[in-house]
Design an enzyme around this catalytic site. Structure first.
Site, mmCIF file in Angstrom:
data_model
loop_
_atom_site.group_PDB
_atom_site.id
_atom_site.type_symbol
_atom_site.label_atom_id
_atom_site.label_comp_id
_atom_site.label_asym_id
_atom_site.label_seq_id
_atom_site.Cartn_x
_atom_site.Cartn_y
_atom_site.Cartn_z
ATOM 1 N N ASN A 76 0.861 -1.182 0.000
ATOM 2 C CA ASN A 76 0.000 0.000 0.000
ATOM 3 C C ASN A 76 0.901 1.237 0.000
ATOM 4 O O ASN A 76 1.521 1.541 1.017
ATOM 5 C CB ASN A 76 -0.886 -0.047 1.257
ATOM 6 C CG ASN A 76 -1.707 1.213 1.420
ATOM 7 O OD1 ASN A 76 -1.792 2.050 0.514
ATOM 8 N ND2 ASN A 76 -2.316 1.369 2.596
ATOM 9 N N TRP A 77 0.954 1.899 -1.137
ATOM 10 C CA TRP A 77 1.854 3.057 -1.254
ATOM 11 C C TRP A 77 1.256 4.319 -0.638
ATOM 12 O O TRP A 77 1.896 5.364 -0.603
ATOM 13 C CB TRP A 77 2.194 3.311 -2.734
ATOM 14 C CG TRP A 77 3.063 2.249 -3.346
ATOM 15 C CD1 TRP A 77 3.592 1.147 -2.713
ATOM 16 C CD2 TRP A 77 3.527 2.189 -4.703
ATOM 17 N NE1 TRP A 77 4.337 0.408 -3.595
ATOM 18 C CE2 TRP A 77 4.320 1.025 -4.829
ATOM 19 C CE3 TRP A 77 3.345 2.992 -5.831
ATOM 20 C CZ2 TRP A 77 4.933 0.655 -6.027
ATOM 21 C CZ3 TRP A 77 3.955 2.622 -7.030
ATOM 22 C CH2 TRP A 77 4.738 1.467 -7.118
ATOM 23 N N LYS A 78 0.019 4.245 -0.198
ATOM 24 C CA LYS A 78 -0.650 5.399 0.440
ATOM 25 C C LYS A 78 -0.542 6.632 -0.460
ATOM 26 O O LYS A 78 -0.553 6.508 -1.678
ATOM 27 C CB LYS A 78 -0.098 5.627 1.850
ATOM 28 C CG LYS A 78 -0.156 4.343 2.692
ATOM 29 C CD LYS A 78 0.093 4.540 4.145
ATOM 30 C CE LYS A 78 -0.001 3.193 4.870
ATOM 31 N NZ LYS A 78 0.162 3.304 6.302
ATOM 32 N N HIS A 113 -9.294 0.977 5.398
ATOM 33 C CA HIS A 113 -7.983 1.205 6.010
ATOM 34 C C HIS A 113 -8.145 2.133 7.211
ATOM 35 O O HIS A 113 -8.963 3.049 7.193
ATOM 36 C CB HIS A 113 -7.010 1.820 4.989
ATOM 37 C CG HIS A 113 -5.597 1.783 5.483
ATOM 38 N ND1 HIS A 113 -5.118 2.716 6.376
ATOM 39 C CD2 HIS A 113 -4.583 0.919 5.254
ATOM 40 C CE1 HIS A 113 -3.853 2.410 6.665
ATOM 41 N NE2 HIS A 113 -3.501 1.332 5.989
ATOM 42 N N GLU A 164 -6.493 4.546 8.237
ATOM 43 C CA GLU A 164 -6.322 5.980 7.959
ATOM 44 C C GLU A 164 -7.616 6.569 7.409
ATOM 45 O O GLU A 164 -7.939 7.725 7.663
ATOM 46 C CB GLU A 164 -5.131 6.179 7.004
ATOM 47 C CG GLU A 164 -3.820 5.990 7.754
ATOM 48 C CD GLU A 164 -2.697 5.358 6.938
ATOM 49 O OE1 GLU A 164 -2.775 5.357 5.701
ATOM 50 O OE2 GLU A 164 -1.753 4.857 7.565
ATOM 51 N N GLU A 218 -4.663 -4.888 10.951
ATOM 52 C CA GLU A 218 -3.663 -3.822 11.049
ATOM 53 C C GLU A 218 -3.910 -3.031 12.336
ATOM 54 O O GLU A 218 -4.720 -2.096 12.349
ATOM 55 C CB GLU A 218 -3.785 -2.859 9.864
ATOM 56 C CG GLU A 218 -3.431 -3.460 8.530
ATOM 57 C CD GLU A 218 -2.919 -2.393 7.556
ATOM 58 O OE1 GLU A 218 -1.795 -2.544 7.082
ATOM 59 O OE2 GLU A 218 -3.635 -1.408 7.300
ATOM 60 N N GLY A 270 3.141 2.450 10.838
ATOM 61 C CA GLY A 270 4.114 3.534 10.695
ATOM 62 C C GLY A 270 4.874 3.863 11.968
ATOM 63 O O GLY A 270 5.522 4.900 12.057
ATOM 64 N N SER A 284 4.102 -1.943 10.293
ATOM 65 C CA SER A 284 5.554 -1.982 10.480
ATOM 66 C C SER A 284 6.183 -3.311 10.049
ATOM 67 O O SER A 284 7.112 -3.808 10.694
ATOM 68 C CB SER A 284 5.918 -1.652 11.933
ATOM 69 O OG SER A 284 5.515 -0.330 12.240
ATOM 70 N N GLY A 304 3.306 -1.105 4.282
ATOM 71 C CA GLY A 304 3.256 0.330 4.007
ATOM 72 C C GLY A 304 4.640 0.848 3.650
ATOM 73 O O GLY A 304 5.120 0.690 2.523
ATOM 74 N N GLY A 305 5.315 1.439 4.638
ATOM 75 C CA GLY A 305 6.608 2.095 4.416
ATOM 76 C C GLY A 305 7.632 1.244 3.683
ATOM 77 O O GLY A 305 8.306 1.721 2.762
HETATM 78 P P1 13P Z 1 3.494 0.550 7.682
HETATM 79 O O1 13P Z 1 4.002 -0.732 7.089
HETATM 80 O O2 13P Z 1 4.192 1.762 7.183
HETATM 81 O O3 13P Z 1 3.420 0.460 9.184
HETATM 82 O O4 13P Z 1 1.966 0.714 7.174
HETATM 83 C C1 13P Z 1 1.096 -0.354 7.268
HETATM 84 C C2 13P Z 1 -0.133 -0.043 6.540
HETATM 85 O O5 13P Z 1 -0.905 0.818 6.936
HETATM 86 C C3 13P Z 1 -0.394 -0.773 5.286
HETATM 87 O O6 13P Z 1 -1.688 -0.561 4.846
#
Ligand code: 13P
Length: 252
Positions: free
Chosen positions: A9-11, A96, A98, A168, A174, A213, A234-235
């Site tokens: 997920n590149w957000k 998600h 967020e 999640e 993050g 993470s 994510g990251g």
């Molecule tokens: P991180 O891997 O950056 O913690 O993000 C996880 C995430 O929200 C994937 O959707």
């Protein structure tokens, strides 16, 4: 046997040139990857076409980060499941954290999105997870149970492998602090039980993955020591090296 899934997920990251470079570089590092793992790249809407151009002809699939439940009409700023398919997406994330926490998405909205996307033949990753406060007060299982039950209520599950639940925990996203395999297992067990109650035998093919993470340093521990079926990254998915490493390690 459920095939592991790694979804990146590149957000809200990646301009067009960056997306192209990342997708290309990732593919170079894992040329024959999806024998053992399903891999999905999930960039922002604005670069779906760029990523599609790079992954076309490979086993890597394209996904979107959100979807609306209506087919078309006066819904400014929204994107329908049909539009996603038309753009080459086979996958979509719904719910998600967020979107839930920053944009006020409710369980009921998540349910409508999941249903519309599945009806359109998209594969859906439904995200659930508790906040730190909810975990510390011991309410996390209750919270997650509610999220899963509402999201999956009224779903017709024709193709169980099209449904993925991503656990999640909000406190792990993050933050560099991932859930332990025991914590992931515990929640995975609850989700597996709920999906079994709702879908019966079909639930066996529903994948339950973990996000928060995830890195090359912890993917083996997470997958190896728990019953999770993969990861929503994510990251670490924003760098070709780390994403490639996670994919390789998930298949070992
Ligand atoms: P991180 O891997 O950056 O913690 O993000 C996880 C995430 O929200 C994937 O959707």
């Amino acid at each position: 046997m459920r095939k592991p899934l790694i979804a990146a997920n590149w957000k809200m990251n990646m301009l067009r040139w960056e997306a192209e470079e990342l997708a290309r570089s990732f593919l170079e590092k894992v040329p024959d990857l999806t024998e053992y793992t399903d891999v999905v790249l999930i960039p922002p809407y604005t670069v779906l076409d760029v990523v599609k151009g790079v992954i076309d002809g490979t086993n890597v699939k394209l996904g979107a980060q959100n979807v609306f439940w209506e087919e078309k009409g006066a819904f400014t700023g929204e994107i329908s499941p049909g539009m996603l398919k038309d753009s080459g997406c086979e996958w979509v994330i719904v719910g998600h954290s967020e979107r839930r926490h920053v944009l006020g998405e409710t369980d009921d909205m998540v349910k409508k999105k999941a249903r519309a996307a599945l009806d359109y033949g998209l594969n859906v990753i439904v995200c659930v997870g508790e906040t730190l406060e909810e975990r510390e007060s011991g309410k996390h299982i209750k919270i997650i149970t509610g999220q899963v039950e509402i999201a999956l209520s009224d779903l017709e599950l024709e193709t169980p492998h099209s449904l993925v639940i991503a656990y999640e925990p909000v406190w792990a996203i993050g933050t560099g602090k991932h859930a332990t395999p025991d914590e992931a297992n515990d929640v995975q067990g609850t989700i597996r039980e709920i999906t079994g109650n709702i879908f019966g035998d079909k639930a066996t093919d529903v994948r339950i993955i973990y996000g928060g993470s995830v890195t090359p340093d912890n993917i083996k521990e997470l997958i190896g020591e728990s019953h999770i079926d993969g990861a929503l990254v994510g990251g670490a998915g924003l760098k070709a090296e780390s994403l490639a490493e996670i994919v390789k390690l998930s298949g070992e």
